[in-house]
Design an enzyme around this catalytic site. Structure first.
Site, PDB file in Angstrom:
ATOM      1  N   GLY A  10      -5.933   5.285  -0.016  1.00 28.07           N
ATOM      2  CA  GLY A  10      -7.289   5.253   0.495  1.00 28.07           C
ATOM      3  C   GLY A  10      -8.153   4.299  -0.299  1.00 28.07           C
ATOM      4  O   GLY A  10      -7.761   3.163  -0.594  1.00 28.07           O
ATOM      5  N   TYR A  19       0.840  -1.206   0.000  1.00 30.52           N
ATOM      6  CA  TYR A  19       0.000   0.000   0.000  1.00 30.52           C
ATOM      7  C   TYR A  19       0.873   1.253   0.000  1.00 30.52           C
ATOM      8  O   TYR A  19       1.815   1.382   0.788  1.00 30.52           O
ATOM      9  CB  TYR A  19      -0.915   0.013   1.226  1.00 30.52           C
ATOM     10  CG  TYR A  19      -1.666   1.314   1.390  1.00 30.52           C
ATOM     11  CD1 TYR A  19      -2.747   1.610   0.583  1.00 30.52           C
ATOM     12  CD2 TYR A  19      -1.261   2.261   2.340  1.00 30.52           C
ATOM     13  CE1 TYR A  19      -3.427   2.817   0.710  1.00 30.52           C
ATOM     14  CE2 TYR A  19      -1.935   3.458   2.483  1.00 30.52           C
ATOM     15  CZ  TYR A  19      -3.018   3.731   1.658  1.00 30.52           C
ATOM     16  OH  TYR A  19      -3.679   4.931   1.784  1.00 30.52           O
TER      17      TYR A  19
END
Length: 516
Positions: free
Chosen positions: A58, A51
């Site tokens: 998000g 990530y």
């Protein structure tokens, strides 16, 4: 110099950097850990989906970012989230934010290049503060917007405040020979994704709240002194049977402040005197009003609340608060929510409620001194002039009362005011930076209120002409305040001297300490 990253950064360390302009240093051993952590992430992230390194952010994390766009991704994050509004944060709060972010990154779990921490150190030591807006982040996924404006300056864009002037970051960096940050892997996300705005502001709030508590204890003692109250309500014997640390600390402090006073009375010398037993109506009040008699019970919980806030926010200051956590020791990357600001948000709400109560106590003590029907000792509004013609402290009371009323309204908690956003990815948030900023407003208001209280106390001392009967500590403060607020009889505008007294209280520590 204060080392950052090697040992726990304490509230005193933080205060020295912020208020005493101590410089920060980055120990070589701590820097080496940051370097190793960065090198691990470079190696580990190859051919893995992580990530914020090769994904969007998000709710867009489901989209993979191509190899050639990885660095641009970080720049895009910083620029797109530099979207704050409202007033700029005062430089002292921005510096606090920077120290908090630096200390978190120096824990060596963020995967950043050493260029980031070295640039942060340089800006802190040179008092170059980014222009960061009050309004922005919601305190989950960190203080994204406030920290984005920090990131914008680090990459050489945006604006900074330096030597009391606003400068283009690019121009100032060029003038001072400062090299902007170049993104290496995930520096954008690592700068934004943390609780450092609320934490830095929170640390400043705690430092100022401690001052307020000390001054409040001092002025409460002085108020009891000048009305010749009895001493048993702050005695060791009465308070020790209530098993709260704060209450007993306040009682001990009041005893220290009033040591040597010739005005505080002992109950046994007056109300216990045999001549009083046959009286139907006593001239002396048997017990003082609550704002005088219950000081230890009111300020005690405030002491305990500030102590708890110091522990929690200092823990946050020394924590890793971004996502993901890059753990080179365990050879892994852990995804989660350490950026969530609930710890700080809750403590700030508790702190502002406590400080609001402190301002309410100050206002009640002020009202007692100004209302001749209550105190039966001073002229109305401690008016040293002609009653009816002059007004004494009447005007300033309105300001104190309205300011306390604002504090009461501001005390609604932010902690329970979550609004989902970010396509409901951030479906429960802390509003921690809002909480910290509103707490700062309550603290600022309270300095104004206690300043008015102190001005009234010294006017009352002059009315009584009792300087020689004061305790050494209260006499010393009386003399200090009279240097900036001379005795007045004829009416005059007070707004300028009110500001001088407020600033004196904000920048000076009270002559007492609650340190164990």
């Amino acid at each position: 110099m204060i080392p950052v990253g090697q040992n726990v950064l304490t509230l005193d360390d933080f205060s020295d950097i912020i208020f005493n302009n101590k410089t920060v240093t980055l120990p070589s051993a701590a820097l080496e850990k940051v370097k190793i952590n960065f090198q691990f992430l470079q190696q580990f992230s190859s051919n893995k989906l992580i990530y914020g390194i090769n994904t969007g952010f998000g709710p867009m994390a489901q989209y993979k970012v191509s190899e050639e766009n990885l660095l641009q991704l970080q720049y895009n994050l910083i620029r797109s989230h530099s979207s704050g509004s409202g007033a700029w944060l005062p430089p002292i709060l921005v510096k606090a934010l920077m120290i908090a972010r630096l200390n978190s990154l120096m824990q060596a779990y963020s995967g950043v290049h050493t260029d980031v921490v070295e640039l942060l150190r340089e800006l802190i030591n040179k008092n170059i503060t980014p222009c960061i807006f009050e309004h922005g982040g919601v305190g989950a996924s960190g203080d994204l917007v406030q920290l984005a404006h920090l990131g914008l300056v680090l990459i050489g864009e945006g604006e900074v405040l330096y030597e009391d002037k606003i400068h283009s970051t690019a121009e100032l960096f060029k003038t001072l020979g400062i090299k902007p940050l170049a993104i290496h892997v995930r520096e954008g996300l690592a700068i934004l994704n943390g609780t450092s705005a609320m934490t830095g502001i929170g640390m400043v709030n705690i430092i100022q709240a401690q001052k307020l508590l000390g001054w409040s204890a001092m002025f409460s003692a002085m108020t009891n002194e000048i009305v010749e109250a009895y001493d048993d309500h702050f005695s060791h014997e009465l308070n020790i049977v209530k098993h709260h640390k704060g209450q007993n600390k306040i009682a001990e402090t009041m005893r220290d402040i009033l040591e040597g006073s010739k005005m505080i009375r002992k109950r046994s010398d007056h109300l216990y005197h045999p001549d009083n037993i046959d009286m139907e109506v006593f001239e002396d009040k048997v017990q003082e009003y609550y704002s005088l008699r219950c000081v230890t019970q009111v300020l005690g919980p405030i002491y305990d609340t500030i102590s708890q806030a110091e522990q929690v926010v200092t823990n946050e200051l020394n924590s890793v608060n971004d996502n993901p956590v890059i753990d080179h020791a365990n050879h892994n990357v852990f995804h989660g929510g350490n950026f969530h600001g609930d710890y700080v948000s809750l403590e700030m709400d508790k702190l502002k409620i406590a400080i609001t109560k402190l301002s309410m106590l100050s206002e009640r003590q002020l009202n007692y001194l100004l209302n001749n029907k209550l105190n039966q000792k001073f002229p109305a509004f401690v008016n040293l002039g002609v009653l009816g013609l002059n007004f004494g402290m009447q005007g300033v009371q309105f300001t104190a009362t309205s300011t306390v009323a604002e504090n009461q309204t501001l005390s609604f908690p932010m902690y329970v005011h979550s609004i989902p956003n970010n396509n409901d990815n951030q479906d429960i948030v802390s509003m921690g930076c809002n909480a910290a900023l509103i707490t700062k407003k309550v603290i600022d208001n309270s300095f104004a209120v206690i300043g008015i209280q102190l001005m009234t106390i010294v006017q009352a001392i002059d009315y009584l002409d009792c300087q020689e009967r004061l305790s050494p500590q209260t006499l010393e403060l009386y003399k200090e305040i009279r240097k900036i607020f001379p005795k007045f009889i004829e009416d005059q505008p007070h707004y300028k001297v009110m500001e001088k007294v407020r600033i004196y209280l904000e920048i000076n520590h009270p002559p007492i300490s609650f340190k164990d």
